[in-house]
Design a protein around this motif. Sequence first.
Motif, PDB file in Angstrom:
ATOM      1  N   VAL A   1      -6.617  17.132  -5.451  1.00 38.67           N
ATOM      2  CA  VAL A   1      -6.344  15.916  -6.153  1.00 38.67           C
ATOM      3  C   VAL A   1      -7.473  14.822  -5.601  1.00 38.67           C
ATOM      4  N   ASP A   2      -8.724  14.900  -6.275  1.00 36.92           N
ATOM      5  CA  ASP A   2      -9.756  13.994  -5.932  1.00 36.92           C
ATOM      6  C   ASP A   2     -10.145  13.351  -7.282  1.00 36.92           C
ATOM      7  N   ASP A   3      -9.298  13.204  -7.579  1.00 34.93           N
ATOM      8  CA  ASP A   3     -10.250  12.586  -8.885  1.00 34.93           C
ATOM      9  C   ASP A   3      -9.265  11.157  -9.764  1.00 34.93           C
ATOM     10  N   VAL A   4      -8.450  10.737  -8.767  1.00 32.40           N
ATOM     11  CA  VAL A   4      -7.732   9.443  -8.803  1.00 32.40           C
ATOM     12  C   VAL A   4      -7.687   8.644  -7.314  1.00 32.40           C
ATOM     13  N   CYS A   5      -7.311   7.620  -7.450  1.00 37.72           N
ATOM     14  CA  CYS A   5      -7.705   6.506  -6.814  1.00 37.72           C
ATOM     15  C   CYS A   5      -6.294   6.112  -6.420  1.00 37.72           C
ATOM     16  N   CYS A   6      -5.708   5.864  -4.881  1.00 39.02           N
ATOM     17  CA  CYS A   6      -4.733   4.991  -4.885  1.00 39.02           C
ATOM     18  C   CYS A   6      -5.095   3.614  -5.131  1.00 39.02           C
TER      19      CYS A   6
ATOM     20  N   SER B   1      -6.087  -4.490  -1.512  1.00 44.29           N
ATOM     21  CA  SER B   1      -7.046  -5.719  -0.622  1.00 44.29           C
ATOM     22  C   SER B   1      -7.579  -6.925  -0.570  1.00 44.29           C
ATOM     23  N   ARG B   2      -8.272  -6.389  -1.740  1.00 44.19           N
ATOM     24  CA  ARG B   2      -9.154  -8.029  -3.102  1.00 44.19           C
ATOM     25  C   ARG B   2      -8.012  -9.227  -3.569  1.00 44.19           C
ATOM     26  N   GLY B   3      -7.275  -8.158  -3.974  1.00 43.15           N
ATOM     27  CA  GLY B   3      -5.956  -9.513  -5.000  1.00 43.15           C
ATOM     28  C   GLY B   3      -6.044  -8.777  -6.416  1.00 43.15           C
ATOM     29  N   LEU B   4      -7.233  -7.630  -6.733  1.00 36.72           N
ATOM     30  CA  LEU B   4      -7.100  -7.876  -7.776  1.00 36.72           C
ATOM     31  C   LEU B   4      -5.878  -6.585  -8.039  1.00 36.72           C
ATOM     32  N   LEU B   5      -4.826  -7.214  -7.988  1.00 41.66           N
ATOM     33  CA  LEU B   5      -3.801  -6.518  -8.484  1.00 41.66           C
ATOM     34  C   LEU B   5      -3.850  -5.848  -9.665  1.00 41.66           C
ATOM     35  N   ASP B   6      -3.990  -6.137 -11.339  1.00 40.47           N
ATOM     36  CA  ASP B   6      -4.201  -6.148 -12.235  1.00 40.47           C
ATOM     37  C   ASP B   6      -5.154  -4.598 -12.491  1.00 40.47           C
ATOM     38  N   GLN B   7      -6.233  -4.473 -11.370  1.00 42.89           N
ATOM     39  CA  GLN B   7      -6.979  -3.467 -11.670  1.00 42.89           C
ATOM     40  C   GLN B   7      -6.217  -2.385 -10.635  1.00 42.89           C
ATOM     41  N   ALA B   8      -5.978  -2.554  -9.688  1.00 44.58           N
ATOM     42  CA  ALA B   8      -4.933  -1.472  -8.983  1.00 44.58           C
ATOM     43  C   ALA B   8      -4.364  -0.959 -10.138  1.00 44.58           C
ATOM     44  N   ARG B   9      -3.088  -1.710 -10.969  1.00 48.42           N
ATOM     45  CA  ARG B   9      -1.588  -1.352 -11.443  1.00 48.42           C
ATOM     46  C   ARG B   9      -2.853  -0.304 -12.627  1.00 48.42           C
ATOM     47  N   ALA B  10      -3.972  -0.553 -12.963  1.00 48.55           N
ATOM     48  CA  ALA B  10      -4.563   0.547 -13.934  1.00 48.55           C
ATOM     49  C   ALA B  10      -5.327   1.771 -13.637  1.00 48.55           C
ATOM     50  N   ARG B  11      -5.232   1.369 -12.112  1.00 48.77           N
ATOM     51  CA  ARG B  11      -5.702   2.652 -11.498  1.00 48.77           C
ATOM     52  C   ARG B  11      -4.158   3.841 -11.148  1.00 48.77           C
ATOM     53  N   HIS B  12      -3.730   2.655 -11.145  1.00 44.74           N
ATOM     54  CA  HIS B  12      -2.037   3.475 -10.294  1.00 44.74           C
ATOM     55  C   HIS B  12      -2.598   4.393 -11.759  1.00 44.74           C
ATOM     56  N   ARG B  13      -2.137   3.910 -12.847  1.00 45.88           N
ATOM     57  CA  ARG B  13      -1.533   4.446 -14.253  1.00 45.88           C
ATOM     58  C   ARG B  13      -1.990   6.043 -14.421  1.00 45.88           C
ATOM     59  N   ALA B  14      -3.090   6.301 -14.087  1.00 45.54           N
ATOM     60  CA  ALA B  14      -3.648   7.185 -13.838  1.00 45.54           C
ATOM     61  C   ALA B  14      -3.356   8.578 -12.585  1.00 45.54           C
ATOM     62  N   LEU B  15      -3.223   7.756 -11.427  1.00 43.05           N
ATOM     63  CA  LEU B  15      -3.245   8.123 -10.493  1.00 43.05           C
ATOM     64  C   LEU B  15      -1.122   8.888 -10.781  1.00 43.05           C
ATOM     65  N   LEU B  16      -0.601   8.117 -10.589  1.00 43.88           N
ATOM     66  CA  LEU B  16       0.464   8.475 -11.335  1.00 43.88           C
ATOM     67  C   LEU B  16       1.294   9.339 -12.041  1.00 43.88           C
TER      68      LEU B  16
ATOM     69  N   ARG C   1      -1.528  12.114 -12.693  1.00 42.88           N
ATOM     70  CA  ARG C   1      -2.165  12.700 -11.697  1.00 42.88           C
ATOM     71  C   ARG C   1      -0.536  13.295 -10.911  1.00 42.88           C
ATOM     72  N   LEU C   2      -0.199  12.757  -9.887  1.00 42.20           N
ATOM     73  CA  LEU C   2       0.476  13.272  -8.517  1.00 42.20           C
ATOM     74  C   LEU C   2       2.253  13.162  -9.130  1.00 42.20           C
ATOM     75  N   ALA C   3       2.735  12.629 -10.308  1.00 43.10           N
ATOM     76  CA  ALA C   3       4.326  12.370  -9.980  1.00 43.10           C
ATOM     77  C   ALA C   3       5.141  13.674 -10.989  1.00 43.10           C
TER      78      ALA C   3
ATOM     79  N   ALA D   1       6.534   6.367  -9.466  1.00 45.30           N
ATOM     80  CA  ALA D   1       6.035   5.734  -8.284  1.00 45.30           C
ATOM     81  C   ALA D   1       7.272   6.069  -7.072  1.00 45.30           C
ATOM     82  N   ALA D   2       8.227   5.775  -7.396  1.00 38.77           N
ATOM     83  CA  ALA D   2       9.125   6.500  -6.053  1.00 38.77           C
ATOM     84  C   ALA D   2       9.145   7.725  -5.425  1.00 38.77           C
ATOM     85  N   ALA D   3       8.788   8.577  -7.142  1.00 35.46           N
ATOM     86  CA  ALA D   3       8.870   9.894  -6.576  1.00 35.46           C
ATOM     87  C   ALA D   3       7.959  10.054  -6.047  1.00 35.46           C
ATOM     88  N   VAL D   4       6.623   9.959  -6.353  1.00 34.40           N
ATOM     89  CA  VAL D   4       5.248   9.907  -5.746  1.00 34.40           C
ATOM     90  C   VAL D   4       5.224   9.339  -3.554  1.00 34.40           C
TER      91      VAL D   4
END
Length: 282
Positions: A76-81, A87-102, A104-106, A140-143
């Motif tokens: 799996v190399d097409d999603v980002c943690c 690290s930059r405090g950009l939490l909303d942007q991180a959550r947007a990435r997490h939707r695709a990650l979950l 894929r991985l869930a 998220a807990a499952a992953v």
Amino acid sequence: RAALERLTGIDRRRPLPVFARESLGAWFRRRPAGTPNGRRGDVVFFADSFTSYTEPGIGRAAIELLERAGFRVELVDDVCCGRSLISRGLLDQARARHRALLDRLAPFARWGTPIVGVEPSCVFTLRDELVALARGDERAAAVAGRARLVEDLLVEAIDEGALALAPPGAAPTRSVLLHPHCHQKAAGAVAATVRLLERIPGARVGVLDAGCCGMAGSFGFEQRHYNLSMAIGEQRLFPAVRGAPDAIVAATGLSCRQQIAHGTGRVAEHPIVLMRRAVRDG
């Protein structure tokens, strides 16, 4: 370099990562299948961006070891943690990435498939920040429950005889100095890497008590932080590496390897690469 410094704030003295000619994903998809029977079951190899594009040799070593141990590997190399965004405090942007990650991985996590990686900051983001930012999303807990360093699975396979190493005494004794990633140390997860290195024939492993390397992701690249970054490295890490010229230097974190190379001229290798050299083919 001067233009980059003016435009982005990246210090001109800092070497930049070099992109590999072939990404990990391109290598994985063009090669013959490794172990179609998968006698030890399936495993997901979660490739971070640097393992995918600048240090794919580490990912190749991990996948080859997992396959030789009897796992059927799904890359799996097409999603980002979202680690860099967090690290930059950009939490909303991180959550947007997490939707695709979950998405894929869930499904893998729900099937009980281990999800492994080689970059500690990414693996432990799956186990910690992903859950904290998911706002009750049970996926998220499952992953998080299935996320592990690849060292964990490899140590188990070696101890069960699934990976053939040189017999004891066949290799000359060599010191290996390990600098663990700060995120790995904070998670109390250094032991698995030490156990893996200890299983390399002839390896005498020492863990450096050197604190932080000073790089901390993009921190050490920034012009305003460069001098501080190097000063932190000079406190303990750089002197320890320079003081052991005959030892193999190992580091689990990409940032740490970059900092060691820049500050000492020494190449620090990922423990997975060292283990790959020690495993007999065939």
